[in-house]
Design an enzyme around this catalytic site. Structure first.
Site, PDB file in Angstrom:
ATOM      1  N   ASN A 107       0.872  -1.183   0.000  1.00 52.09           N
ATOM      2  CA  ASN A 107       0.000   0.000   0.000  1.00 52.09           C
ATOM      3  C   ASN A 107       0.906   1.229   0.000  1.00 52.09           C
ATOM      4  O   ASN A 107       0.947   1.995   0.959  1.00 52.09           O
ATOM      5  CB  ASN A 107      -0.892   0.013   1.241  1.00 52.09           C
ATOM      6  CG  ASN A 107      -1.899  -1.122   1.220  1.00 52.09           C
ATOM      7  OD1 ASN A 107      -2.760  -1.179   0.362  1.00 52.09           O
ATOM      8  ND2 ASN A 107      -1.767  -2.042   2.160  1.00 52.09           N
ATOM      9  N   PRO A 162       1.211   4.324  -1.098  1.00 52.31           N
ATOM     10  CA  PRO A 162       0.924   5.704  -0.690  1.00 52.31           C
ATOM     11  C   PRO A 162       0.922   5.892   0.827  1.00 52.31           C
ATOM     12  O   PRO A 162       1.295   6.953   1.322  1.00 52.31           O
ATOM     13  CB  PRO A 162      -0.471   5.970  -1.264  1.00 52.31           C
ATOM     14  CG  PRO A 162      -0.590   5.017  -2.408  1.00 52.31           C
ATOM     15  CD  PRO A 162       0.172   3.783  -1.998  1.00 52.31           C
ATOM     16  N   ASP A 163       0.540   4.846   1.552  1.00 54.37           N
ATOM     17  CA  ASP A 163       0.475   4.927   3.022  1.00 54.37           C
ATOM     18  C   ASP A 163       1.841   5.065   3.673  1.00 54.37           C
ATOM     19  O   ASP A 163       1.941   5.513   4.807  1.00 54.37           O
ATOM     20  CB  ASP A 163      -0.133   3.634   3.597  1.00 54.37           C
ATOM     21  CG  ASP A 163      -1.639   3.579   3.413  1.00 54.37           C
ATOM     22  OD1 ASP A 163      -2.224   4.596   3.020  1.00 54.37           O
ATOM     23  OD2 ASP A 163      -2.211   2.506   3.665  1.00 54.37           O
ATOM     24  N   HIS A 164       2.885   4.599   2.995  1.00 55.64           N
ATOM     25  CA  HIS A 164       4.144   4.418   3.716  1.00 55.64           C
ATOM     26  C   HIS A 164       5.128   5.547   3.567  1.00 55.64           C
ATOM     27  O   HIS A 164       5.927   5.787   4.466  1.00 55.64           O
ATOM     28  CB  HIS A 164       4.781   3.081   3.329  1.00 55.64           C
ATOM     29  CG  HIS A 164       3.825   1.961   3.574  1.00 55.64           C
ATOM     30  ND1 HIS A 164       3.582   0.974   2.676  1.00 55.64           N
ATOM     31  CD2 HIS A 164       3.001   1.743   4.621  1.00 55.64           C
ATOM     32  CE1 HIS A 164       2.647   0.177   3.165  1.00 55.64           C
ATOM     33  NE2 HIS A 164       2.277   0.620   4.343  1.00 55.64           N
TER      34      HIS A 164
END
Lengths: 373, 406
Positions: free
Chosen positions: B172, B174-176
């Protein structure tokens, strides 16, 4: 008519961006927040989309940073800026008889950030690198791809984006501190380390469960997770993981309501069991049922109906699909920009954030090459 | 936290949860911000039960996924559905610099903690919200994750082989990094503006709009370039440019060759000098057009050696090459990662010694600290009430009786 820009939160901050391709996005972050950014780089042979997106709004100084002339120009600007970002190969300044530490001694308030592939001290410090090798050595490349093929690189030089983002954050932390101490400092962003922070939970899986994560295709290896084809492309679905248990229930209800062949089966107790849903058999069975249901439906219609029911599903957009996304259009995210008085209008993505009092806004400058200013 | 940290004195009341939000406040905590994570026992952060899980530890206190995002923070458990809980939250905000949340639009307002409400309590607050698609707009209440953001933004579709469905980054993504670091950059810019003017403000990070910025150039329509499409490991600039199998089980090396001189050197290293005069490979465009043949020739050579030896052979000749590291080889085998000291093992009362990543920002004068492993749920509730709100034991007992700490 071009609306005058409101001053951004970093108005007045002066940045020298000599950061090559690795740090260009960092320079953009500053420019769109209102800072005055000067980009020192070779003349782009053919200014393409990446150059426009990353460097629009920066004053340009044309020079090869690894020539005497380029380094002289770089040094002549240091007195006029608060921040310098560079990605010179390790040891470059020394080859011209210069030392960063000495330059910084003369300019005690200067914040100097260096993006380098491997840091400046480790055994790989002199290694060549590109985005591909950055992603490989940083541990992110191994996570992407299908198990039966080689790992595949993410689009868009993401190792540079990642390093640029950390660079921007680091510089602002140092600048915030300078407001109190009146002292600058030196910041290093090793790209390999920066990429290693983007591995989701891989480090922890290895640490706690001795499991080494690798590429598994798109989505998770379980039913109702991943890509599913429909009439005009595909949708991405996540139903059953994290907090999506309700999504799974809603999805099964929807399929049954729609009379989808085989959907009754999904309501059986076996499908409540995560272990069953993680089997290839269950994954395949779900895919068959869902794809048959979706084959005559448009992705946008599936999106709206799934979301109405609280199911985490969305279209797999290509660039045009995202450009035409109703939410982004309503929010006027993409902005029309003209470069120069005779420039044709272009659409550009707007800034990644909206600040209520000092908005970020796309910095646009006529790309005049101004080595005498 | 000590006084020589650059964000010393910045207090953040942190309602963020799950993926992107907690990484925003984590990086600020590493540089000395005091981050007070507001949690709920009745609705804990879903990451607290998300694998990977330590072999030991009670429920909610075993997740490595949660721990990695929440080191260096304090945890206060408040029941925001109870007036006494909301009252404590308001009191904490009264003396805070930043308030952050990553809820769906409307959640904070329902608790009386929308931007206008908070600005009444603390006029110069920097108020961060990170809604998935934005706080306004027809789809503002849609649900999703980092993975769905990848799909909507166009990023997923751009990653993978042209002859297969798109595959994304396997994370995922974009979350990181993108969404948390965009948010942190905006918060810092707002804090800098506040130092100059005394003004606070609201920051809205639409996680979709943030994500699109990491593939921004794909959206620039300047009339000169072909629209971008999925192209596997092929490159406009490098050839060969690929990931090649090496000796051992699922071992790979990445190689990027730039220009004709490097191409000739590469052929020599591979032991195939005749390739340089092969008409199929005599220019970059031809090497790209015939990449499949070329890659299979290269793979015959790489398969005979370890990924490490291929990397060193090519690097010795000035050609970019790197082993495809995984978590195990990063942590245990990569000498450069070891030299960079990317990891630190911290004790944790439930999980035992656990490995945490340091911030990849090395500062000469005010370096980051990584001192405290992730907090237990509500571990600091009473300490914070005593130290920050100067509450007496009797007042804390009364708040407990009123159900504040849920």
């Amino acid at each position: 008519m071009h609306k005058a820009r409101q001053p951004g939160p970093l108005a007045g901050l002066r940045v020298l961006d000599a950061s090559g391709e690795e740090g260009a996005y960092a320079g953009k972050l500053f420019a769109d927040m209102g800072a005055d950014v000067t980009r020192l780089a070779p003349s782009p042979t053919a200014p393409g989309a990446a150059d426009i997106f990353l460097n629009l709004g920066k004053t340009r100084l044309i020079a090869e940073p690894d020539t005497r002339e380029g380094i002289d120009l770089f040094c002549s600007r240091l007195r006029e800026v608060d921040i310098v970002i560079e990605s010179f190969r390790p040891g470059l300044l020394e080859t011209f008889g210069l030392s960063r530490a000495e330059l910084m001694r003369q300019l005690p308030e200067l914040i100097w950030a260096k993006i380098s592939p491997f840091g400046t001290e480790g055994p790989y410090k002199a290694f060549r690198s590109t985005d591909l090798t950055n992603m490989a050595l940083g541990g992110m490349l191994t996570l992407a791809g299908y198990p039966d093929r080689e790992p595949v690189l993410a689009y868009g030089n993401q190792s540079h984006t990642i390093a640029s983002l950390y660079c921007g954050v680091g510089v602002l932390i140092a600048y915030y501190e300078r407001l109190t101490s009146a002292k600058g400092q030196y910041i290093e962003i090793p790209i390999q380390h920066a990429v290693a922070t983007a591995l989701e939970n891989s480090i922890q899986f290895h640490d706690l469960q001795k499991v080494v994560r690798k590429r598994i295709g798109a989505g998770y290896a379980e039913a109702a997770s991943g890509l599913f084809n429909c009439r005009d492309g595909s949708v991405f679905l996540m139903a059953g993981r994290l907090s999506t248990v309700r999504g799974w229930k809603a999805l099964v209800e929807w399929l049954i309501e729609a009379g989808a062949p085989g959907s009754e089966e999904l309501a059986k107790p076996a499908w409540q069991d995560p272990a069953w849903k993680a089997t290839p058999e269950a994954t395949k069975r779900f895919e068959t049922i869902f794809t048959e249901f979706a084959q005559d439906k448009l992705k946008q219609d599936l999106y709206i109906e799934a979301q109405r029911r609280g199911i985490a599903m969305c279209p797999v957009n290509d660039v045009d699909g995202a450009l035409n996304d109703p939410q982004l259009i309503e929010r006027e995210f993409f902005q029309e920009v003209r470069i120069g008085p005779d420039g044709a209008p272009m659409l550009l993505p707007g800034p990644p954030y909206r600040l209520s009092r000092t908005p970020a806004s796309l910095a646009t400058k006529v790309p005049e090459f101004n080595n005498d200013a | 936290m000590t006084h020589d940290l650059p964000l010393h004195g910045v207090r953040i009341i942190d309602f963020t949860w799950v993926g992107a939000g907690p990484l925003t406040t984590r990086i600020l905590a590493d540089f000395g911000a005091e981050v007070i994570k507001i949690e709920s026992r009745s609705r804990p952060d879903v990451l607290r039960i998300t694998p990977p899980l330590a072999a030991s530890g009670v429920q909610y206190e075993r997740s490595g996924y949660f721990a990695a995002r929440n080191a260096n923070k304090k945890s206060v458990a408040l029941d925001m559905s109870v007036a006494a809980g909301r009252d404590l939250a308001r009191r904490l905000i009264a003396d805070a610099d930043v308030i952050a949340n990553s809820f769906a639009p409307g959640v904070m307002a329902r608790w009386g903690l929308g931007y206008e409400d908070v600005a009444e309590i603390k006029p110069d607050i920097v108020y961060l919200e990170m809604p998935m698609l934005g706080s306004e707009g027809p789809y503002k209440n849609f649900t999703g994750f980092g993975a769905t953001l990848m799909a909507v933004s166009g990023l997923l579709n751009l990653c993978g082989y042209p002859d297969r469905p798109p595959v994304g980054t396997g994370t995922n993504y974009p979350d990181h990094v993108p969404n948390p670091m965009h948010a942190a950059f905006a918060v810092l810019a707002a804090l800098i503006h506040r130092r100059a003017t005394g003004e606070g403000q609201k920051i809205e990070v639409s996680q979709l709009e943030s994500t699109i910025n990491v593939i921004g150039s794909a959206f620039v329509r300047n009339g000169h370039e072909e629209p971008v499409s999925r192209s596997g490991n092929l490159s406009r600039r490098f050839s060969p440019h690929g990931v090649y199998p090496c000796e051992g089980d699922d071992q790979w090396v990445a190689v990027a060759v730039e220009g004709e001189t490097q191409w000739q050197t590469f052929c020599e290293v591979v032991g195939q000098p005749r390739l340089t005069s092969d008409p199929r490979f005599s220019s970059h465009d031809l090497r790209v057009a015939n990449a499949e043949v070329l890659d299979s020739i290269i793979a015959v050579w790489t398969t005979k050696s370890s990924s490490k030896s291929v990397m060193h052979l090519l690097q010795a000749k000035g050609i970019a090459a790197g082993v495809v590291n995984d978590a195990a080889t990063l942590v245990e085998g990569d000498p450069n990662i070891a030299a960079l000291e990317c990891f630190k093992v911290l004790p944790h009362s439930e999980m035992g010694p656990s490995r945490y990543l340091r911030a990849p920002i090395r500062m000469s004068r005010t370096p980051a600290r990584l001192e405290r492993s992730a907090p237990l749920l509500g571990e600091h509730s009473f300490d914070v009430c005593r130290d920050l709100l100067a509450m007496t034991n009797e007042e804390i007992d009364a708040a407990t009786a009123a159900g504040a700490f849920g």
